[in-house]
Design a protein around this motif. Sequence first.
Motif, PDB file in Angstrom:
ATOM      1  N   SER A   9       0.749  -1.107   0.096  1.00  0.00           N
ATOM      2  CA  SER A   9       0.082  -0.021  -0.159  1.00  0.00           C
ATOM      3  C   SER A   9       0.889   1.104   0.113  1.00  0.00           C
ATOM      4  O   SER A   9       1.776   1.342   0.685  1.00  0.00           O
ATOM      5  N   PRO A  10       0.576   2.186  -0.625  1.00  0.00           N
ATOM      6  CA  PRO A  10       1.246   3.458  -0.635  1.00  0.00           C
ATOM      7  C   PRO A  10       1.236   4.120   0.561  1.00  0.00           C
ATOM      8  O   PRO A  10       2.208   4.842   0.951  1.00  0.00           O
ATOM      9  N   ARG A  11       0.130   4.074   1.398  1.00  0.00           N
ATOM     10  CA  ARG A  11       0.261   4.580   2.634  1.00  0.00           C
ATOM     11  C   ARG A  11       1.225   3.902   3.690  1.00  0.00           C
ATOM     12  O   ARG A  11       1.807   4.735   4.676  1.00  0.00           O
ATOM     13  N   ALA A  12       1.512   2.699   3.396  1.00  0.00           N
ATOM     14  CA  ALA A  12       2.740   1.804   4.076  1.00  0.00           C
ATOM     15  C   ALA A  12       4.064   2.360   3.466  1.00  0.00           C
ATOM     16  O   ALA A  12       4.894   2.690   4.362  1.00  0.00           O
ATOM     17  N   MET A  13       3.963   2.487   2.391  1.00  0.00           N
ATOM     18  CA  MET A  13       5.280   2.859   1.761  1.00  0.00           C
ATOM     19  C   MET A  13       5.685   4.352   2.285  1.00  0.00           C
ATOM     20  O   MET A  13       6.829   4.588   2.450  1.00  0.00           O
ATOM     21  N   LYS A  14       4.769   5.319   2.354  1.00  0.00           N
ATOM     22  CA  LYS A  14       5.049   6.525   2.949  1.00  0.00           C
ATOM     23  C   LYS A  14       5.897   6.330   4.282  1.00  0.00           C
ATOM     24  O   LYS A  14       6.950   7.011   4.189  1.00  0.00           O
ATOM     25  N   VAL A  15       5.333   5.662   5.124  1.00  0.00           N
ATOM     26  CA  VAL A  15       5.853   5.778   6.417  1.00  0.00           C
ATOM     27  C   VAL A  15       7.294   5.169   6.503  1.00  0.00           C
ATOM     28  O   VAL A  15       8.239   5.303   7.085  1.00  0.00           O
ATOM     29  N   GLY A 168       4.216  11.352  -3.311  1.00  0.00           N
ATOM     30  CA  GLY A 168       4.822  10.493  -4.064  1.00  0.00           C
ATOM     31  C   GLY A 168       4.381   8.880  -4.298  1.00  0.00           C
ATOM     32  O   GLY A 168       4.326   8.494  -5.345  1.00  0.00           O
ATOM     33  N   PRO A 169       4.397   8.441  -2.910  1.00  0.00           N
ATOM     34  CA  PRO A 169       4.298   6.941  -3.046  1.00  0.00           C
ATOM     35  C   PRO A 169       2.947   6.477  -3.785  1.00  0.00           C
ATOM     36  O   PRO A 169       3.111   5.302  -4.474  1.00  0.00           O
ATOM     37  N   TRP A 170       1.767   7.326  -3.879  1.00  0.00           N
ATOM     38  CA  TRP A 170       0.927   6.744  -4.723  1.00  0.00           C
ATOM     39  C   TRP A 170       1.232   6.754  -6.296  1.00  0.00           C
ATOM     40  O   TRP A 170       0.490   5.605  -7.077  1.00  0.00           O
ATOM     41  N   MET A 171       2.313   7.089  -6.965  1.00  0.00           N
ATOM     42  CA  MET A 171       2.671   6.940  -8.210  1.00  0.00           C
ATOM     43  C   MET A 171       3.303   5.312  -8.356  1.00  0.00           C
ATOM     44  O   MET A 171       3.358   5.132  -9.546  1.00  0.00           O
ATOM     45  N   SER A 172       3.379   5.013  -7.271  1.00  0.00           N
ATOM     46  CA  SER A 172       4.024   3.478  -7.368  1.00  0.00           C
ATOM     47  C   SER A 172       3.036   2.447  -8.079  1.00  0.00           C
ATOM     48  O   SER A 172       3.436   1.441  -8.699  1.00  0.00           O
ATOM     49  N   LEU A 173       1.863   3.045  -8.067  1.00  0.00           N
ATOM     50  CA  LEU A 173       0.657   1.881  -8.525  1.00  0.00           C
ATOM     51  C   LEU A 173       0.277   2.315 -10.158  1.00  0.00           C
ATOM     52  O   LEU A 173      -0.517   1.910 -10.420  1.00  0.00           O
ATOM     53  N   ALA A 174       1.204   3.526 -10.552  1.00  0.00           N
ATOM     54  CA  ALA A 174       0.785   3.928 -11.778  1.00  0.00           C
ATOM     55  C   ALA A 174       0.617   2.978 -12.931  1.00  0.00           C
ATOM     56  O   ALA A 174      -0.636   2.997 -13.725  1.00  0.00           O
ATOM     57  N   GLN A 175       1.421   2.173 -13.050  1.00  0.00           N
ATOM     58  CA  GLN A 175       1.440   1.118 -13.929  1.00  0.00           C
ATOM     59  C   GLN A 175       0.196   0.061 -13.848  1.00  0.00           C
ATOM     60  O   GLN A 175      -0.678  -0.326 -14.449  1.00  0.00           O
ATOM     61  N   ILE A 176       0.437  -0.353 -12.493  1.00  0.00           N
ATOM     62  CA  ILE A 176      -0.469  -1.740 -12.240  1.00  0.00           C
ATOM     63  C   ILE A 176      -2.184  -1.228 -12.385  1.00  0.00           C
ATOM     64  O   ILE A 176      -2.823  -1.977 -12.537  1.00  0.00           O
ATOM     65  N   ALA A 196      13.979   7.038  -6.993  1.00  0.00           N
ATOM     66  CA  ALA A 196      15.462   6.699  -7.085  1.00  0.00           C
ATOM     67  C   ALA A 196      15.960   6.906  -5.863  1.00  0.00           C
ATOM     68  O   ALA A 196      17.119   6.356  -5.391  1.00  0.00           O
ATOM     69  N   LEU A 197      15.254   7.518  -4.617  1.00  0.00           N
ATOM     70  CA  LEU A 197      15.885   7.669  -3.424  1.00  0.00           C
ATOM     71  C   LEU A 197      16.033   6.359  -2.765  1.00  0.00           C
ATOM     72  O   LEU A 197      15.202   5.327  -2.947  1.00  0.00           O
ATOM     73  N   PRO A 198      17.339   5.803  -2.135  1.00  0.00           N
ATOM     74  CA  PRO A 198      17.485   4.609  -1.702  1.00  0.00           C
ATOM     75  C   PRO A 198      16.648   3.895  -0.887  1.00  0.00           C
ATOM     76  O   PRO A 198      16.126   3.006  -0.984  1.00  0.00           O
ATOM     77  N   ALA A 199      15.970   4.773   0.098  1.00  0.00           N
ATOM     78  CA  ALA A 199      14.570   4.255   1.021  1.00  0.00           C
ATOM     79  C   ALA A 199      13.584   4.022   0.028  1.00  0.00           C
ATOM     80  O   ALA A 199      12.957   3.261   0.681  1.00  0.00           O
ATOM     81  N   MET A 200      13.151   4.924  -1.160  1.00  0.00           N
ATOM     82  CA  MET A 200      12.053   4.289  -1.797  1.00  0.00           C
ATOM     83  C   MET A 200      12.302   3.124  -2.649  1.00  0.00           C
ATOM     84  O   MET A 200      11.513   2.345  -2.957  1.00  0.00           O
ATOM     85  N   LYS A 201      13.490   3.058  -3.178  1.00  0.00           N
ATOM     86  CA  LYS A 201      13.888   1.772  -3.696  1.00  0.00           C
ATOM     87  C   LYS A 201      13.445   0.592  -2.772  1.00  0.00           C
ATOM     88  O   LYS A 201      12.849  -0.329  -3.246  1.00  0.00           O
ATOM     89  N   LYS A 202      13.831   0.543  -1.478  1.00  0.00           N
ATOM     90  CA  LYS A 202      13.551  -0.420  -0.619  1.00  0.00           C
ATOM     91  C   LYS A 202      11.963  -0.765  -0.490  1.00  0.00           C
ATOM     92  O   LYS A 202      11.631  -1.644  -0.408  1.00  0.00           O
ATOM     93  N   ALA A 203      11.554   0.559  -0.503  1.00  0.00           N
ATOM     94  CA  ALA A 203      10.119   0.264  -0.308  1.00  0.00           C
ATOM     95  C   ALA A 203       9.287  -0.158  -1.237  1.00  0.00           C
ATOM     96  O   ALA A 203       8.200  -1.040  -0.978  1.00  0.00           O
ATOM     97  N   LEU A 204       9.932  -0.101  -2.478  1.00  0.00           N
ATOM     98  CA  LEU A 204       9.277  -0.417  -3.661  1.00  0.00           C
ATOM     99  C   LEU A 204       9.395  -1.936  -3.964  1.00  0.00           C
ATOM    100  O   LEU A 204       8.579  -2.458  -4.798  1.00  0.00           O
ATOM    101  N   ALA A 205      10.359  -2.495  -3.042  1.00  0.00           N
ATOM    102  CA  ALA A 205      10.623  -3.922  -3.495  1.00  0.00           C
ATOM    103  C   ALA A 205       9.286  -4.803  -3.467  1.00  0.00           C
ATOM    104  O   ALA A 205       9.214  -5.699  -4.454  1.00  0.00           O
ATOM    105  N   PRO A 206       8.678  -4.842  -2.352  1.00  0.00           N
ATOM    106  CA  PRO A 206       7.236  -5.712  -2.190  1.00  0.00           C
ATOM    107  C   PRO A 206       6.656  -5.714  -3.448  1.00  0.00           C
ATOM    108  O   PRO A 206       5.892  -6.596  -3.842  1.00  0.00           O
ATOM    109  N   LEU A 207       6.441  -4.468  -4.027  1.00  0.00           N
ATOM    110  CA  LEU A 207       5.456  -4.230  -5.137  1.00  0.00           C
ATOM    111  C   LEU A 207       6.176  -4.951  -6.377  1.00  0.00           C
ATOM    112  O   LEU A 207       5.350  -5.504  -7.058  1.00  0.00           O
ATOM    113  N   GLN A 208       7.390  -4.768  -6.397  1.00  0.00           N
ATOM    114  CA  GLN A 208       8.080  -5.420  -7.876  1.00  0.00           C
ATOM    115  C   GLN A 208       8.091  -6.817  -7.676  1.00  0.00           C
ATOM    116  O   GLN A 208       8.193  -7.513  -8.671  1.00  0.00           O
ATOM    117  N   GLN A 209       7.888  -7.438  -6.529  1.00  0.00           N
ATOM    118  CA  GLN A 209       7.638  -8.894  -6.544  1.00  0.00           C
ATOM    119  C   GLN A 209       6.410  -9.341  -6.954  1.00  0.00           C
ATOM    120  O   GLN A 209       6.244 -10.778  -7.101  1.00  0.00           O
TER     121      GLN A 209
END
Length: 210
Positions: A9-15, A168-176, A196-209
Motif C-alpha cells: 500500500s502507498p500509505r505503508a510505503m510513505k511511512v 509520491g508513493p501513490w505513483m508507485s501504482l501508476a502502471q499496475i 530513485a531515493l535509496p529508501a524508496m527503492k527499498k520500499a518499492l521492492a515488495p511491489l516489484q515482486q
Amino acid sequence: MKLYIFPPSPRAMKVIALADHLQIEYETRLVDLTKGEQTKPEFTALNPNQRMPVLEDDGFVLWESNAILQYLASKKPAGAALWPSDPRRQADVSRWQYWEASHWAPACGILAFERLVKKLLGQGDADPAAVAKGEQEFRRTGAVLNASLKGRKWLTGNDLTLADFSVGPWMSLAQIARYPVAGFTEIARWYDAFAALPAMKKALAPLQQR
Ligand SMILES: N[C@@H](CCC(=O)N[C@@H](CS)C(=O)NCC(=O)O)C(=O)O
C-alpha cells in the motif's frame, strides 16, 4: 518503534520510506488486509478506524499516515529540512499533505481499488463506472500536481520535504492501476527522482515482486 503496515500500500510505503530515509530503527508488524487483520480486536485497540498504517513508539500510538510522517520527521535532526519550522514553508508542506488526503489519495485510490485491490480480495471485476470516475479524478488532480511541479525539483521547491513523501508513493501504482498519466511529464520526471531515493527503492521492492 513498531510500524503496523501492509507493504504494497502507498500509505505503508510513505511511512517505511521516510523511516528508512531518516535511518530510524523500527520493527514491522504485518497487517494483512487481504485476511481482514485490520478488524482483529488487538489491531482495533490500536486504531479504532481499523486502518493501517499505525505507529507505536514506547507506548505512544499514532494513526493517520501524514501525522506519522510528521512525528517521524521530528525524531531526527535531518527531519527538520523535511518538515520545516518556518511557518510559511511548513504551511506549504502541510498544504500538500492535506491535498494528498483530500484529493490525490481518493483519486488514485479509486483506480487502485478497482484494478488491483478487488483482484487481491477476490471481489470480481472492475466496475466501469467507478473506473471512469477514477480516471476523471486522476486527470483533474494530476493536472494540479503536474502544473505545480513545473520549474521545481521537488513538490515545494528545491528541497525534498514531507510533501514528496505524502504524495509520491501513490505513483508507485501508476502502471499496475493504469493511471491515465499521458501528458503528465512533470509528474514522471519528479516521481523518477523520488523513486530513485535509496529508501524508496527499498520500499518499492515488495511491489516489484508481485
Ligand atoms: N487517512 C488514513 C487512511 C488509512 C487507510 O485507508 N488505509 C487503508 C489501506 S491504504 C486500510 O487500512 N484499509 C483497510 C480497510 O479498508 O478495511 C491514513 O492516511 O492513514
